[in-house]
Design an enzyme around this catalytic site. Structure first.
Site, mmCIF file in Angstrom:
data_model
loop_
_atom_site.group_PDB
_atom_site.id
_atom_site.type_symbol
_atom_site.label_atom_id
_atom_site.label_comp_id
_atom_site.label_asym_id
_atom_site.label_seq_id
_atom_site.Cartn_x
_atom_site.Cartn_y
_atom_site.Cartn_z
ATOM 1 N N ARG A 195 11.995 -5.840 4.443
ATOM 2 C CA ARG A 195 11.707 -4.399 4.336
ATOM 3 C C ARG A 195 12.655 -3.588 5.219
ATOM 4 N NH1 ARG A 195 5.893 -1.954 5.274
ATOM 5 N NH2 ARG A 195 5.983 -3.126 7.212
ATOM 6 N N ARG A 225 11.597 -2.168 10.956
ATOM 7 C CA ARG A 225 10.580 -1.652 11.885
ATOM 8 C C ARG A 225 10.360 -2.604 13.052
ATOM 9 N NH1 ARG A 225 5.618 0.107 8.092
ATOM 10 N NH2 ARG A 225 4.498 -1.026 9.707
ATOM 11 N N ARG A 245 -0.413 -8.994 13.232
ATOM 12 C CA ARG A 245 -0.978 -7.925 12.391
ATOM 13 C C ARG A 245 -1.879 -8.516 11.309
ATOM 14 N NH1 ARG A 245 4.314 -5.082 10.648
ATOM 15 N NH2 ARG A 245 2.991 -3.811 9.322
ATOM 16 N N ARG A 277 -9.221 1.647 8.800
ATOM 17 C CA ARG A 277 -8.777 0.290 9.099
ATOM 18 C C ARG A 277 -9.820 -0.471 9.874
ATOM 19 N NH1 ARG A 277 -3.107 0.798 8.942
ATOM 20 N NH2 ARG A 277 -2.107 -1.202 9.171
ATOM 21 N N LYS A 287 0.829 -1.215 0.000
ATOM 22 C CA LYS A 287 0.000 0.000 0.000
ATOM 23 C C LYS A 287 0.858 1.257 0.000
ATOM 24 C CE LYS A 287 -1.868 -0.945 4.003
ATOM 25 N NZ LYS A 287 -1.190 -2.219 4.300
HETATM 26 P P1 AP5 Z 1 4.940 -1.610 1.770
HETATM 27 O O1 AP5 Z 1 4.627 -0.728 0.616
HETATM 28 O O2 AP5 Z 1 5.758 -1.038 2.860
HETATM 29 O O3 AP5 Z 1 3.603 -2.293 2.328
HETATM 30 P P2 AP5 Z 1 2.402 -1.697 3.149
HETATM 31 O O4 AP5 Z 1 1.187 -2.369 2.662
HETATM 32 O O5 AP5 Z 1 2.431 -0.206 3.149
HETATM 33 O O6 AP5 Z 1 2.797 -2.289 4.564
HETATM 34 P P3 AP5 Z 1 2.745 -1.668 6.024
HETATM 35 O O7 AP5 Z 1 3.386 -2.701 6.912
HETATM 36 O O8 AP5 Z 1 3.333 -0.296 6.068
HETATM 37 O O9 AP5 Z 1 1.271 -1.632 6.287
HETATM 38 P P4 AP5 Z 1 0.621 -1.751 7.623
HETATM 39 O O10 AP5 Z 1 -0.754 -1.597 7.177
HETATM 40 O O11 AP5 Z 1 0.840 -2.942 8.439
HETATM 41 O O12 AP5 Z 1 1.416 -0.646 8.461
HETATM 42 P P5 AP5 Z 1 1.065 0.858 8.834
HETATM 43 O O13 AP5 Z 1 2.292 1.633 8.816
HETATM 44 O O14 AP5 Z 1 -0.118 1.332 8.073
HETATM 45 O O15 AP5 Z 1 5.635 -2.932 1.194
HETATM 46 C C1 AP5 Z 1 6.116 -3.958 2.051
HETATM 47 C C2 AP5 Z 1 7.480 -4.458 1.560
HETATM 48 O O16 AP5 Z 1 7.318 -5.150 0.322
HETATM 49 C C3 AP5 Z 1 8.481 -3.329 1.283
HETATM 50 O O17 AP5 Z 1 9.769 -3.742 1.642
HETATM 51 C C4 AP5 Z 1 8.364 -3.101 -0.238
HETATM 52 O O18 AP5 Z 1 9.562 -2.586 -0.766
HETATM 53 C C5 AP5 Z 1 8.042 -4.506 -0.745
HETATM 54 N N1 AP5 Z 1 7.135 -4.499 -1.901
HETATM 55 C C6 AP5 Z 1 6.085 -3.659 -2.133
HETATM 56 N N2 AP5 Z 1 5.466 -3.966 -3.289
HETATM 57 C C7 AP5 Z 1 6.115 -5.064 -3.786
HETATM 58 C C8 AP5 Z 1 5.941 -5.875 -4.953
HETATM 59 N N3 AP5 Z 1 4.958 -5.627 -5.840
HETATM 60 N N4 AP5 Z 1 6.787 -6.912 -5.153
HETATM 61 C C9 AP5 Z 1 7.787 -7.176 -4.245
HETATM 62 N N5 AP5 Z 1 8.011 -6.438 -3.128
HETATM 63 C C10 AP5 Z 1 7.188 -5.397 -2.891
HETATM 64 O O19 AP5 Z 1 0.559 0.658 10.333
HETATM 65 C C11 AP5 Z 1 1.440 0.239 11.363
HETATM 66 C C12 AP5 Z 1 0.667 0.177 12.669
HETATM 67 O O20 AP5 Z 1 0.166 1.483 13.006
HETATM 68 C C13 AP5 Z 1 -0.570 -0.722 12.676
HETATM 69 O O21 AP5 Z 1 -0.252 -2.068 12.951
HETATM 70 C C14 AP5 Z 1 -1.394 -0.051 13.790
HETATM 71 O O22 AP5 Z 1 -0.938 -0.422 15.066
HETATM 72 C C15 AP5 Z 1 -1.113 1.428 13.593
HETATM 73 N N6 AP5 Z 1 -2.095 2.087 12.709
HETATM 74 C C16 AP5 Z 1 -1.855 2.678 11.509
HETATM 75 N N7 AP5 Z 1 -2.979 3.176 10.978
HETATM 76 C C17 AP5 Z 1 -3.987 2.878 11.861
HETATM 77 C C18 AP5 Z 1 -5.378 3.114 11.858
HETATM 78 N N8 AP5 Z 1 -6.026 3.730 10.819
HETATM 79 N N9 AP5 Z 1 -6.105 2.663 12.911
HETATM 80 C C19 AP5 Z 1 -5.492 2.031 13.950
HETATM 81 N N10 AP5 Z 1 -4.177 1.781 14.002
HETATM 82 C C20 AP5 Z 1 -3.417 2.193 12.971
#
Ligand code: AP5
Ligand code: ZN
Length: 214
Positions: free
Chosen positions: A127, A160, A171, A88, A13
């Site tokens: 990552r 991370r 997660r 979310r 994402k």
């Molecule tokens: P990446 O693009 O980083 O993936 P992502 O989907 O953004 O993953 P996140 O882990 O950031 O999402 P998340 O939803 O768990 O975390 P968030 O920060 O939102 O890609 C992943 C890896 O794969 C990278 O290394 C990339 O280079 C590689 N890659 C990408 N595309 C690829 C492809 N096509 N082929 C191969 N490799 C590829 O949230 C973290 C925490 O914050 C949550 O757990 C929660 O505690 C809190 N939080 C955040 N938002 C909320 C909310 N709205 N409500 C409540 N809690 C929240």
């Protein structure tokens, strides 16, 4: 253009959101990045959020919703935005929906980046993230030019805290229970578009662009 990115943790994402934001010159808003910046700066919000994030749990809606609504009210969001990691939960989606409806507005697309659980754990361990600017790399798929250093801002890259395998599994469980129902929510609104997130990054991006410009 108002877009929501849906998908499991690690589905890509953030990667796609940044590419879309760069192409269409709209802000990329990641609630995860906002929390991580607060943790890094030692704010009260950051300390509170960290308790949940380190366990792979969601930060409570009360904390998350206000931050997001304040952020989308900023001047740079006038022409739209890409939301990454929000909403979310169904209550978060309802709050956003209500806020937009009051402005006679709505979401244009909710893009679900679809990747099976098996692929996720592998991706996460490779990552590396820049906590200073939010840029994301992968040691195999998207290595930085200089090992361990962010191409964009020159700061150090880290694994991370919540990318340890045991936290990733938690997660994923939280994702299936609390976030996946949003796919149905946006499908019923007619704005859901699903893309195959297992394809190479540029292919995923090209598919998204074709969808947005169709
Ligand atoms: P990446 O693009 O980083 O993936 P992502 O989907 O953004 O993953 P996140 O882990 O950031 O999402 P998340 O939803 O768990 O975390 P968030 O920060 O939102 O890609 C992943 C890896 O794969 C990278 O290394 C990339 O280079 C590689 N890659 C990408 N595309 C690829 C492809 N096509 N082929 C191969 N490799 C590829 O949230 C973290 C925490 O914050 C949550 O757990 C929660 O505690 C809190 N939080 C955040 N938002 C909320 C909310 N709205 N409500 C409540 N809690 C929240
Ligand atoms: Zn950086």
């Amino acid at each position: 253009m108002k877009i929501i990115m849906l998908g499991a943790p690690g589905a890509g994402k953030g990667t796609q959101a940044q590419m879309i934001a760069d192409k269409y010159s709209v802000p990329h808003i990641s609630t995860g990045d906002i929390f991580r910046a607060n943790i890094k700066n030692g704010t009260e919000l950051g300390m509170e959020a960290k308790k949940y994030m380190d366990q792979g749990l969601l930060v409570p809606d009360e904390l998350t919703v206000k931050i997001l609504l304040d952020r989308v009210a900023a001047d740079d969001c006038e022409n739209g935005y890409i939301l990454d990691g929000f909403p979310r939960t169904i209550p978060q989606a309802q709050v956003l929906d209500k806020a937009l409806t009051e402005l006679n507005d709505g979401i244009d697309y909710a893009i679900d980046v679809d990747v099976p659980d098996e692929n996720i754990v592998k991706r996460m361990s490779g990552r590396r993230a820049c906590l200073a600017c939010g840029a994301t790399y992968h040691i195999e798929h998207v290595p930085p030019k200089k090992e361990g250093i962010c191409d964009r801002c020159g700061k150090e890259l880290v694994l991370r805290d919540d990318d340890k395998p045991e936290t990733v599994l938690n997660r994923l469980k939280v994702y299936h229970e609390q976030t996946q129902p949003l796919i149905d929510f946006y499908s019923k609104k007619g704005v859901l578009r699903t893309v195959d997130g297992t394809k190479p990054m540029q292919d995923v991006f090209d598919t998204i662009v074709r969808t947005l410009e169709a």
